[in-house]
Design an enzyme around this catalytic site. Sequence first.
Site: not given
Lengths: 391, 391
Positions: A150, A324
């Site tokens: 990511n 996150c």
Amino acid sequence: MNVIYVDNNATTRVAPEVFDEMIPYFSEFYGNPSSMHTFGGNVGRKIREAREKVATILGAAPEEIVFTSCGTESDSTAIRAAVLSNPDKKHIITTRVEHPAVKNLGEYFSKNGFRVTFVPVDRKGRLDIDYLYENLTDDTAIVSIMWANNESGTIFPIEELSKTVKERGIVFHTDAVQAIGKIPIDVSKTGVDMLSLSGHKLHGPKGIGVLYIRKGTKFSPYIIGGHQESGRRGGTENVASIIGIGKACELAMEHLGKENTRVKKLRDKLETEILKRIPNTIINGDPENRLPNTTSIAFEYVEGESILLMMDEFGICASSGSACTSGSLEPSHVLRAMGVPFTAAHGSIRFSLSIYNTEEEIDFIIEKLPPIIERLREMSPFWDDKVIGNR
Amino acid sequence: MNVIYVDNNATTRVAPEVFDEMIPYFSEFYGNPSSMHTFGGNVGRKIREAREKVATILGAAPEEIVFTSCGTESDSTAIRAAVLSNPDKKHIITTRVEHPAVKNLGEYFSKNGFRVTFVPVDRKGRLDIDYLYENLTDDTAIVSIMWANNESGTIFPIEELSKTVKERGIVFHTDAVQAIGKIPIDVSKTGVDMLSLSGHKLHGPKGIGVLYIRKGTKFSPYIIGGHQESGRRGGTENVASIIGIGKACELAMEHLGKENTRVKKLRDKLETEILKRIPNTIINGDPENRLPNTTSIAFEYVEGESILLMMDEFGICASSGSACTSGSLEPSHVLRAMGVPFTAAHGSIRFSLSIYNTEEEIDFIIEKLPPIIERLREMSPFWDDKVIGNR
């Protein structure tokens, strides 16, 4: 102010076509698909259609698709199912660059009676495949490796890895949350036993995920409750969002070409121009095998958070790492695993594009970013003009 | 055909006011609340507002509210957290009439090294409180008792039960999914440590739940991943649905009076008229302590599924038990636990109303139902005219 959203690896805009399909299932056709009446039953039919669409993008069968609430739940479900199904095996293999959903679960297991191997990566974020293979043992319950990272965008060779792991009789799971819709995925050509998806990373809604479970894979449900999802996941079906992720998968298949031509071209332009216009910049990630929408760029001797704040004033939305893990002052665990030097990791910015970005937006970023970096470097105690050209 | 929806304990219509608040958060303000940019940060502010609204309806503090994906996940999280936090305790107490989310998890634990006590109920669905208290031991990790039953509507005395259990130093959890919005709930007046809610049972969206965790309660997350929900539940926040459940709680507080006057009056009319017009009908549940919207009526010597099918032809949507246990030919575990005779349990129908039901709809059901039952009884091998009046 106009928003220039280049943070699509954090979350994406729900495609208007997706939202349009969801709308009737909130206040109009709100029945419970488990109900005996036609009003509920009709909703069940729409869920079956969505399941088929998700299966299609993966090259899977509809009965191999289980809807969950997010990618994190899918990851947890997969890894725990493998562990529960192999009660004698106390070893887990994953990588040093996984999303927190897998990384933190791995750390949890390592504190609870399991040996967990975190496979390292090199400076471009490429996996040390020999290290992985050397660590496969008869005690290994599961290997969980993301399809694409990511942050760096680096793509791992999941077809090859999964086949080799599977030959050893070990369960293989992949978090494909960032890969889906950006590169072609066909589980039938792999040895992948379980695969995680998330709706909100491919222009579907937040709060919906998918776990692909290959037929024949030993499984035990994580969320125990009603009979939903053929007994594999309790809880009333999130009807509108299931319909949404189905449509999002359908659109993603249609747009896959565009991702790899138009979006990739915009990403390449952004990257090339930034490198050209701003000294002491480094690409984090593998230029050869990388998601077409992602570039992670290190601006040496500057703080990433300061860059973000100054870009924010122009409406430019990017990120310094995974959403996150944000909020922490530590540089990203991914960049640290890649061995990005401290002075560069701290000033790394991830730009992640989507089909909604325009050339004008990219030009705007290319125009606004150089003076931002220049100003920040002038303020930086670590910056020295002479640094330029000396690297 | 008009739909007459009296299956609101299965799921509810998303209130238009709720959906209106959700709409902008799909395709317009779609940022990730964890992102550093204003576009994401603004979304975080809306989540805080929603958290406050949910806290308000419960008499809780915002930091005691954790958003989950559904009531089932909340139940699982609560029970597993109590078990993990008390590793030496191997006893769980629940009831025989819980929702599958708790019942099936209890059965799972009973097969995995735990002793699980299922407290019985009487013919009206009232809990055997002495049995509960007699079974509390120093080995009890958690007592999980629903606030109100989804099938019979019977309300349990949670304030009293939770205080007594808490005095023994045992964690108390309640599944309040069916109670919220129908009866007043104030956790500050109870000994409840954890409480589960679900959005779609109170005119909010499907796919969103809440776990209330009283400050100071030992907790460990069930879905491990990112830092979301203060580290108590990983996964990108389901922004639109969180906003939706916040608004649904706000509306539910406003409508609580209406539930207990207008909705209750309609339910009472439906019940009274059915009992008057159709012989051999029995109310399942406690007329004294019952949800204002629910009636479960046994039509002796008929199959509930046949009644549902014939009502469906008139657009009347009801259910024969929990939607989460439908599809099985067994009569509901709740009615069996209540000792409803086999011939009556099989022919039991649950009508569950909402503020959207009208008097005309109730009149329509009262008109259509008697000939349906009469016709089915004529076809039934168990039915004999003489039965009437002999009971």
